[in-house]
Design an enzyme around this catalytic site. Structure first.
Site, PDB file in Angstrom:
ATOM      1  N   GLU A  79      -6.584  23.191  24.072  1.00  0.00           N
ATOM      2  CA  GLU A  79      -5.210  23.510  24.491  1.00  0.00           C
ATOM      3  C   GLU A  79      -5.165  24.586  25.567  1.00  0.00           C
ATOM      4  O   GLU A  79      -4.328  24.525  26.472  1.00  0.00           O
ATOM      5  CB  GLU A  79      -4.366  23.927  23.278  1.00  0.00           C
ATOM      6  CG  GLU A  79      -3.903  22.766  22.404  1.00  0.00           C
ATOM      7  CD  GLU A  79      -4.977  22.207  21.476  1.00  0.00           C
ATOM      8  OE1 GLU A  79      -6.060  22.822  21.387  1.00  0.00           O
ATOM      9  OE2 GLU A  79      -4.755  21.166  20.850  1.00  0.00           O
ATOM     10  N   HIS A 112       1.981  21.980  11.271  1.00  0.00           N
ATOM     11  CA  HIS A 112       2.391  20.955  12.244  1.00  0.00           C
ATOM     12  C   HIS A 112       3.907  20.818  12.357  1.00  0.00           C
ATOM     13  O   HIS A 112       4.378  19.813  12.866  1.00  0.00           O
ATOM     14  CB  HIS A 112       1.823  19.574  11.859  1.00  0.00           C
ATOM     15  CG  HIS A 112       0.386  19.374  12.222  1.00  0.00           C
ATOM     16  ND1 HIS A 112      -0.628  20.104  11.684  1.00  0.00           N
ATOM     17  CD2 HIS A 112      -0.213  18.501  13.076  1.00  0.00           C
ATOM     18  CE1 HIS A 112      -1.795  19.695  12.169  1.00  0.00           C
ATOM     19  NE2 HIS A 112      -1.567  18.729  13.030  1.00  0.00           N
TER      20      HIS A 112
END
Ligand SMILES: Cc1ncc(C[n+]2csc(CCOP(=O)(O)OP(=O)(O)O)c2C)c(N)n1
Ligand SMILES: [Mg+2]
Length: 821
Positions: free
Chosen positions: A530, A597
């Site tokens: 990321e 999440h």
């Protein structure tokens, strides 16, 4: 495109041993005649000259920092000065092998690299080019001052310009290369290939990768160097960038004419310390830094250790590695050994090293050694080094006198900083690459997704008001697709990457169809990195391209924390508007997958100056707001709720418009009109608020107006104030946890702006300050329609006969706050 690489069990299960290429250590073999022929005597003296410039510049800064004076000029410099005294041969040797269009990104310790690259570029430029650069930079403001210092010709004037622009930047002056907004650790001068330097250790690695991708994808000349320190090998983003740059797809899947791996040289200025931590023997385990290359790819990154105390050895290595990179066979790693004689900063007492060690390196000093060699070989007269030093000092003194003069050299102010925080779509010159590689693999008309969309209902309900089935309905994700398609069609530099972006169609099928449409270089799968995904987007954008990168879940923002919080957000302002940042970070906001999440982190990005934050809730806005982000030149965090991806259009009477359009930036929109209470939402909570409004109307005769904020930054308050002026009451709701929610900022501002109109305190309904539980328990976490009604009943407007199902009272707020949950 179907998967084209086979993983053969017979092959991968076969026994054997892995061999790694040998990594050369200090193998430079001096050939004086060859070097003299290569550089000419003037070139060799030029290298020594530049080393002396770097040394004297930093000696001056050291004196200013520690004694407040140099050569009779007094000055109090408040900011930092991380000096590279001792490291001159490494930066100057590198620059000697680089062309003007080669770019170097650096660190907190990069004054030397700026000067070396700029001086090398001036030497490689024609007078006409130099004049053009200096005249156009800030309309010649820096040049006008540089002209006040004695000079004999244009190149000499360019030396004044480089010294003055750099020093003025360090001292935060308006004529500095970044108008003083970058300062010592962020200064740079792009026209000469000196690119942003970074105060975050290792921060330049992913950004330089992005700039190298820009060169590769858009067929631009030259290479990119990420100059980082040895201790930055402890930083995740550095590793992510190396493995990203080394991906096999560049040569295995991308067409040969795309040129191979991005041309990036990871150059570690290995001075054996990270502040006081000794990387050799204490804080790292590699023993020899160059070894690391063997862990990255089969070429061991063509790694070498090179003697950074010999400028010609460094130049030789960089020149050879540059060829490898231009052939697309990178990335390359150089372990450039050097030593910082100066402290980490002028206040450093060097308690972590011995005097003996420092003296050993002082005895090997590169300026003495190289100077002596030039004298010995008859290139320079006996007094040559002293003569050069005196000339450099005289020039520096004149520059310093100008820069410390408050009248001649003022500072920018807060209004100027405000004006460069965003570039707001300011004209961006997209120079279309001249090569004839097609930007598309097929025409849009023959694309299966485009064909399928043409047959879909662009509204959620048919003419009879019946819901359209999902299979036949144009969805939120289709709006995003159409905006992306338009972006790719109109901006030849636009490229997108992220995890699963290609064959999978993006984690949530937003890109399905694009794999068939676009060549690899415009859409590709990244590693699970990321920091490098976003950081490369930053570098790609500031180098001149438009990047769209994807983070699969909002909860992964932390993995790209520095890249979002310090890099994407700050470079436009830190460059004084010299750079633009057309970067869209698409971030899905999850649910169903539990605590790691499912978080709406709009508040985190709301808090960062320099970011725009959009959060559409309808298919029409998904398209119009992504169109807006792609029409702009600012970094946009584009939040997409996973609850909405397959939602149809319920508000726009004609359905999602077919052509290209832009949602007005910053404007909330009224989704339902009412007169008794305003419910404003951010993100997917909109639909629960509408349900609550229907019940309020039907069960209690309370007329609720529902406002979809859509934007976090920028945000125009007028729609909301107008609504509150009418209703006198405001409840704000979103799926973010209540503590620190962006909605509290909105609440506070509305209370300030519409105090007289309010009949009740503004109320925020958010998720409780706990982890997101399993999907079966999510109704206890994400705000439900009845919570909104409960909050209205308990805190805003009592509803006769109503029995709340949750506790939204002030008492509960106090209880939860006191427990921190
Ligand atoms: C992410 C981050 N962590 C810590 C620091 C504080 N810091 C500044 S320089 C430095 C040492 C860096 O060492 P190295 O990368 O070897 O570069 P050098 O200072 O030796 O040039 C540290 C820890 C920082 N600026 N950024
Ligand atoms: Mg170091």
């Amino acid at each position: 495109m179907p998967k084209s690489l086979l993983v053969d069990p017979d092959e991968v299960r076969r026994p054997g041993h892995l061999a790694s290429p040998e990594i050369p250590l200090n193998q430079y073999a001096p050939d004086w005649a060859a070097e003299r022929a290569r550089y000419g005597d003037a070139g060799l003296v030029g290298i020594l000259h530049d080393m002396i410039v770097v040394r004297e510049f930093e000696t001056m800064l050291n004196a200013i920092k520690t004694t407040g004076e140099w050569r009779g000029v007094a000055y109090n410099h408040l900011g930092p000065a991380h000096l590279s005294i001792g490291q001159e041969a490494a930066s100057v040797g590198q620059a000697a092998a680089l062309d003007i269009e080669d770019q170097v990104f650096g660190s907190h310790r990069s004054h030397g690299e700026i000067l070396a690259k700029a001086l090398s570029a001036t030497r490689r430029s024609t007078d006409l080019h130099l004049q053009g650069v200096m005249e156009t930079y800030f309309d010649g403001e820096t040049l006008r001052l540089a002209e006040k210092v004695d000079h004999v010709d244009v190149e000499d004037l360019a030396n004044n310009f480089v010294l003055l622009g750099t020093l003025a930047e360090i001292f935060a002056r308006q004529v500095g290369f970044n108008r003083g907004l970058g300062g010592s650790m962020h200064a740079f001068f792009a026209p000469f290939g000196s690119m942003p330097n970074n105060a975050i250790v290792g921060g330049s690695a992913p950004i330089a990768l992005g700039a190298a991708l820009f060169k590769r994808i858009n067929d631009r000349p030259g290479i990119v160097v990420a100059n980082v320190g040895d201790a930055s090998l402890g930083c995740g983003p550095v590793w992510e960038s190396m493995t990203f740059a080394a991906m096999e797809q560049f040569r295995q899947l991308w067409p040969t004419e795309d040129g191979g791996n991005p041309p990036i040289l990871f150059n570690f200025f290995n001075n054996f310390y990270g502040m006081g931590g000794q990387t050799r023997g204490e804080t790292m385990g590699y023993e020899v830094l160059a070894r690391v290359g063997a862990g990255v790819n089969a070429d061991a990154m063509h790694a070498e250790r090179v003697d950074g105390y010999n400028p010609l050895a460094v130049a030789d290595a960089v020149r050879r590695k540059r060829e490898i990179l231009l052939e697309g066979r990178g990335p390359v790693l150089l372990d450039t050994i050097t030593y910082r004689i100066s402290g980490h900063s002028p206040s450093d007492a060097s308690s972590y090293r011995t005097k003996e060690e420092v003296e050993l390196w002082e005895r090997a000093d590169s300026i003495h050694a190289f100077g002596d060699e030039l004298v010995q070989k008859g290139v320079l007269a006996g007094s040559g080094v002293d003569d050069l030093r005196e000339a450099v000092d005289a020039k520096l003194e004149a520059v310093l006198r100008l820069v410390v003069n408050e009248e001649l050299c003022p500072r920018a102010d807060g209004r100027f900083i405000e004006s460069v925080t965003f570039s707001s779509g300011r004209d961006r010159s997209v120079s279309v690459s001249t090569d004839d590689r097609p930007g598309f693999l097929q025409s849009a008309e023959e694309n299966s997704r485009v064909v399928a969309l043409a047959k879909k209902s662009r509204t959620a309900f048919d003419e009879a008001g019946k819901p359209v089935s999902k299979a036949k309905m144009y969805q939120f994700r289709d709006g995003l697709f159409e905006a992306m398609l338009h972006g790719f069609q109109t901006d030849p530099t636009m490229a997108a990457w992220g995890e699963e972006n290609r064959d999978w169609g993006g984690a949530f099928a937003v890109y399905r169809g694009l794999t068939e449409l676009l060549p690899y270089r415009r859409l590709f799968n990244s590693p699970i990195s990321e920091a490098a995904i976003v950081g490369a987007g930053v570098g790609y954008a500031l180098a001149g391209g438009r990047a769209v990168v994807e983070l699969m879940y909002c909860d992964f923002l932390g993995r790209a924390g520095d890249e979002v919080f310090n890099q994407a957000s700050k470079w436009q302002a830190m460059s004084a508007g010299v750079l633009q940042m057309p970067l869209v970070v698409r971030v899905s906001v999850g649910n169903k997958y539990g605590a790691q999440h499912s978080q709406d982190w709009s508040a985190l990005v709301a808090h960062i100056p320099g970011l725009k934050v959009y959060f559409p809730a309808t298919p029409t806005d998904a398209k119009g707001m992504l169109n807006l982000a792609l029409a702009g030149t600012d970094p946009v965090i584009f939040l997409e709720s996973q609850l909405l991806y397959d939602m149809g259009e319920r508000f726009e009477p004609g359905g999602v418009p077919e052509g290209h359009y832009l949602t007005p930036e910053g404007e909330p929109i009224v989704r339902r009109t009412g007169s008794d209470v305003t419910i404003a939402t951010l993100g997917a909570t909109l639909y629960r608020a509408l349900e609550a409004a229907d019940r309020l109307e039907s069960e209690f005769g309370v007329s609720a107006e529902v406002v979809d904020l859509r934007f976090v930054a920028p945000l125009d308050y007028s729609v909301l104030i107008e609504s509150v002026n009418k209703t006198g009451r405001l409840v704000l709701a979103s799926d973010a946890v209540e503590r620190g929610s962006f909605l509290h900022t909105v609440a506070s501002n509305v209370q300030t702006l519409a105090f007289d109109a309010l009949d009740a305190p503004v109320t925020v309904v958010g998720a409780p300050n706990r982890i997101t539980p399993a999907p079966e328990l999510e109704h206890e976490f994400f705000p439900q329609p009845e919570w909104i009604i409960d909050a209205i009943h308990q805190r805003v407007l009592p509803l006769p006969g109503y029995r709340p199902s949750s506790n939204q009272t002030e008492g509960e707020l106090v209880r939860r706050a006191s427990l921190g949950v």
